[in-house]
Scaffold this active site. Structure first.
Site, PDB file in Angstrom:
ATOM      1  N   ASP A  31      -1.738   9.803  -2.179  1.00  0.00           N
ATOM      2  CA  ASP A  31      -3.045   9.707  -2.830  1.00  0.00           C
ATOM      3  C   ASP A  31      -3.004  10.350  -4.229  1.00  0.00           C
ATOM      4  OD1 ASP A  31      -5.687   9.041  -3.048  1.00  0.00           O
ATOM      5  OD2 ASP A  31      -6.429  10.721  -1.846  1.00  0.00           O
ATOM      6  N   ASN A  33      -3.059   8.456  -7.346  1.00  0.00           N
ATOM      7  CA  ASN A  33      -2.540   7.649  -8.465  1.00  0.00           C
ATOM      8  C   ASN A  33      -3.613   7.417  -9.530  1.00  0.00           C
ATOM      9  OD1 ASN A  33      -0.231   7.340  -6.993  1.00  0.00           O
ATOM     10  ND2 ASN A  33      -0.607   5.222  -6.399  1.00  0.00           N
ATOM     11  N   HIS A  48      -0.681   3.527 -10.367  1.00  0.00           N
ATOM     12  CA  HIS A  48      -0.010   2.878  -9.230  1.00  0.00           C
ATOM     13  C   HIS A  48       1.452   2.586  -9.572  1.00  0.00           C
ATOM     14  CE1 HIS A  48      -3.744   2.891  -7.238  1.00  0.00           C
ATOM     15  NE2 HIS A  48      -4.305   1.904  -7.904  1.00  0.00           N
ATOM     16  N   TRP A  80      -9.661  -2.818   0.446  1.00  0.00           N
ATOM     17  CA  TRP A  80     -10.223  -4.115   0.015  1.00  0.00           C
ATOM     18  C   TRP A  80     -11.582  -3.909  -0.636  1.00  0.00           C
ATOM     19  CZ3 TRP A  80      -7.129  -8.122  -0.371  1.00  0.00           C
ATOM     20  CH2 TRP A  80      -6.036  -8.253   0.503  1.00  0.00           C
ATOM     21  N   LEU A 142      17.895   5.131   7.429  1.00  0.00           N
ATOM     22  CA  LEU A 142      16.468   5.459   7.288  1.00  0.00           C
ATOM     23  C   LEU A 142      15.648   4.247   7.692  1.00  0.00           C
ATOM     24  CD1 LEU A 142      14.212   7.397   6.105  1.00  0.00           C
ATOM     25  CD2 LEU A 142      14.422   6.082   3.985  1.00  0.00           C
ATOM     26  N   ARG A 194      -0.167  14.759   2.805  1.00  0.00           N
ATOM     27  CA  ARG A 194      -1.129  14.030   1.971  1.00  0.00           C
ATOM     28  C   ARG A 194      -1.172  14.695   0.602  1.00  0.00           C
ATOM     29  NH1 ARG A 194      -6.696  11.068   3.244  1.00  0.00           N
ATOM     30  NH2 ARG A 194      -7.169  10.457   1.108  1.00  0.00           N
ATOM     31  N   SER A 202      -7.897   9.493   6.968  1.00  0.00           N
ATOM     32  CA  SER A 202      -8.238   8.178   6.394  1.00  0.00           C
ATOM     33  C   SER A 202      -7.693   6.993   7.197  1.00  0.00           C
ATOM     34  CB  SER A 202      -7.760   8.099   4.942  1.00  0.00           C
ATOM     35  OG  SER A 202      -8.381   9.082   4.161  1.00  0.00           O
TER      36      SER A 202
HETATM   37  C1  FPP Z   1      -3.578   6.051  -3.764  1.00  0.00           C
HETATM   38  O1  FPP Z   1      -4.064   6.402  -5.001  1.00  0.00           O
HETATM   39  C2  FPP Z   1      -2.640   4.922  -3.794  1.00  0.00           C
HETATM   40  C3  FPP Z   1      -2.927   3.634  -3.386  1.00  0.00           C
HETATM   41  C4  FPP Z   1      -4.247   3.244  -2.907  1.00  0.00           C
HETATM   42  C5  FPP Z   1      -1.984   2.484  -3.363  1.00  0.00           C
HETATM   43  C6  FPP Z   1      -0.754   2.402  -4.194  1.00  0.00           C
HETATM   44  C7  FPP Z   1       0.410   3.152  -3.642  1.00  0.00           C
HETATM   45  C8  FPP Z   1       1.571   3.177  -4.240  1.00  0.00           C
HETATM   46  C9  FPP Z   1       1.784   2.433  -5.502  1.00  0.00           C
HETATM   47  C10 FPP Z   1       2.655   4.006  -3.660  1.00  0.00           C
HETATM   48  C11 FPP Z   1       3.583   3.227  -2.754  1.00  0.00           C
HETATM   49  C12 FPP Z   1       4.328   2.183  -3.466  1.00  0.00           C
HETATM   50  C13 FPP Z   1       5.428   1.566  -3.060  1.00  0.00           C
HETATM   51  C14 FPP Z   1       6.030   0.564  -3.951  1.00  0.00           C
HETATM   52  C15 FPP Z   1       6.112   1.829  -1.797  1.00  0.00           C
HETATM   53  P1  FPP Z   1      -5.608   6.199  -5.355  1.00  0.00           P
HETATM   54  O2  FPP Z   1      -5.761   4.963  -6.147  1.00  0.00           O
HETATM   55  O3  FPP Z   1      -6.433   6.231  -4.105  1.00  0.00           O
HETATM   56  O4  FPP Z   1      -5.857   7.467  -6.250  1.00  0.00           O
HETATM   57  P2  FPP Z   1      -7.256   8.205  -6.524  1.00  0.00           P
HETATM   58  O5  FPP Z   1      -7.669   8.843  -5.224  1.00  0.00           O
HETATM   59  O6  FPP Z   1      -6.894   9.196  -7.561  1.00  0.00           O
HETATM   60  O7  FPP Z   1      -8.217   7.170  -7.002  1.00  0.00           O
END
Ligand code: FPP
Length: 252
Positions: A31, A33, A48, A80, A142, A194, A202
């Site tokens: 979490d 990104n 992301h 979604w 793995l 997390r 979640s």
């Molecule tokens: C959470 O951050 C992340 C996501 C909802 C999805 C994207 C995840 C990745 C890109 C990592 C895994 C990737 C791969 C290729 C295995 P958020 O958008 O919920 O962050 P926020 O809480 O700061 O808004």
């Protein structure tokens, strides 16, 4: 008195790989990104993208830390509810990951599985998932499980709907049905990490986390490093896991 020198025997060959110190299933809610990106004045998509790079580094580090199964929460079914462009961007990123990393996974002995719904994915991603799973099926170093369009509650509900057909009713056979529903298996999580500061599950691996240890970090996922993973594994190693029994010292 003259002492004969001690001659140390040299090993004839170095072992290919050190034996794993432990054999852990680590699950990560990656979490933060979006916040990582906006705090830098960047679009959420940049977060992301940086998150996918972090995933690559963490996947590479995992086997050396004794992790045999690594489950990453890449897209929750609840996601979604986000703007369609953001969800489409994450799905594109996951597709890109599968296309670029499958050969690397094969070379590194990584078996890749997807857990979650496949019927709402774009068909091109669904095909890429099937190809990546087939190509990496023999990996034993793995087991990398990416949770995409995943909801633990939904998976448990679907397993319960199928369970009535099973003749031997037990917690283990329910786990087997859940495993079939998920396709990518269902094994107990040892350590749940997390990132991003929130302290909740979640709808992630509700059944499998029954006895998991939790480590919550304020660090956002793009800033998470292999050293952070190692610290979390060390922290896990210091925790006493009794699964409801008494600690050894008291039980005698
Ligand atoms: C959470 O951050 C992340 C996501 C909802 C999805 C994207 C995840 C990745 C890109 C990592 C895994 C990737 C791969 C290729 C295995 P958020 O958008 O919920 O962050 P926020 O809480 O700061 O808004």
């Amino acid at each position: 008195m003259h002492m004969a020198p001690i001659v140390l025997q040299q090993p004839t060959a170095l072992p290919q790989e050190l034996p794993p110190r432990r054999s852990l299933h680590v699950a990560i809610i990656s979490d933060g990104n979006g916040r990582w990106a906006t705090s830098r004045g960047l679009p959420r998509s940049a977060g992301h993208r940086a998150g996918a790079q972090t995933a690559r580094r963490i996947i590479a580090a995992a086997p050396g830390l004794g992790i045999h199964t690594l489950t990453l929460f890449a897209l929750s079914s609840a996601n979604w509810k986000r703007p369609p462009a953001e969800v489409a961007g994450i799905l594109r990123l996951l597709h890109e990951y599968l296309l670029t990393e499958t050969s690397n996974c094969m070379a590194e002995g990584v078996r890749l599985s997807i857990i979650g719904r496949r019927d709402r994915m774009p068909s091109t991603l669904r095909d890429a998932v099937a190809d990546a799973e087939a190509a990496t099926a023999n990996g034993t170093r793995l087991h990398l499980r990416l949770a995409i369009d995943y909801s633990a509650r939904e998976a448990i509900f679907h397993a319960a709907c199928r369970f009535y057909k099973v003749t031997k009713l037990s917690s283990d056979t329910f786990g087997d049905v859940l495993s079939e529903v998920l396709r990518g298996g269902s094994t107990d999580v040892d350590l749940l990490i997390r990132t991003g500061g929130e302290q909740r599950l979640s709808d992630f691996l509700l059944w499998e986390c029954a006895f998991a240890e939790f480590v919550f970090l304020t660090k956002r996922w793009p800033d998470f490093t292999a050293a952070d993973l190692e610290s979390a594994v060390q922290e896990y190693g210091h925790r006493e896991r009794t699964r409801g029994a008494l600690p050894d010292a008291i039980a005698g």
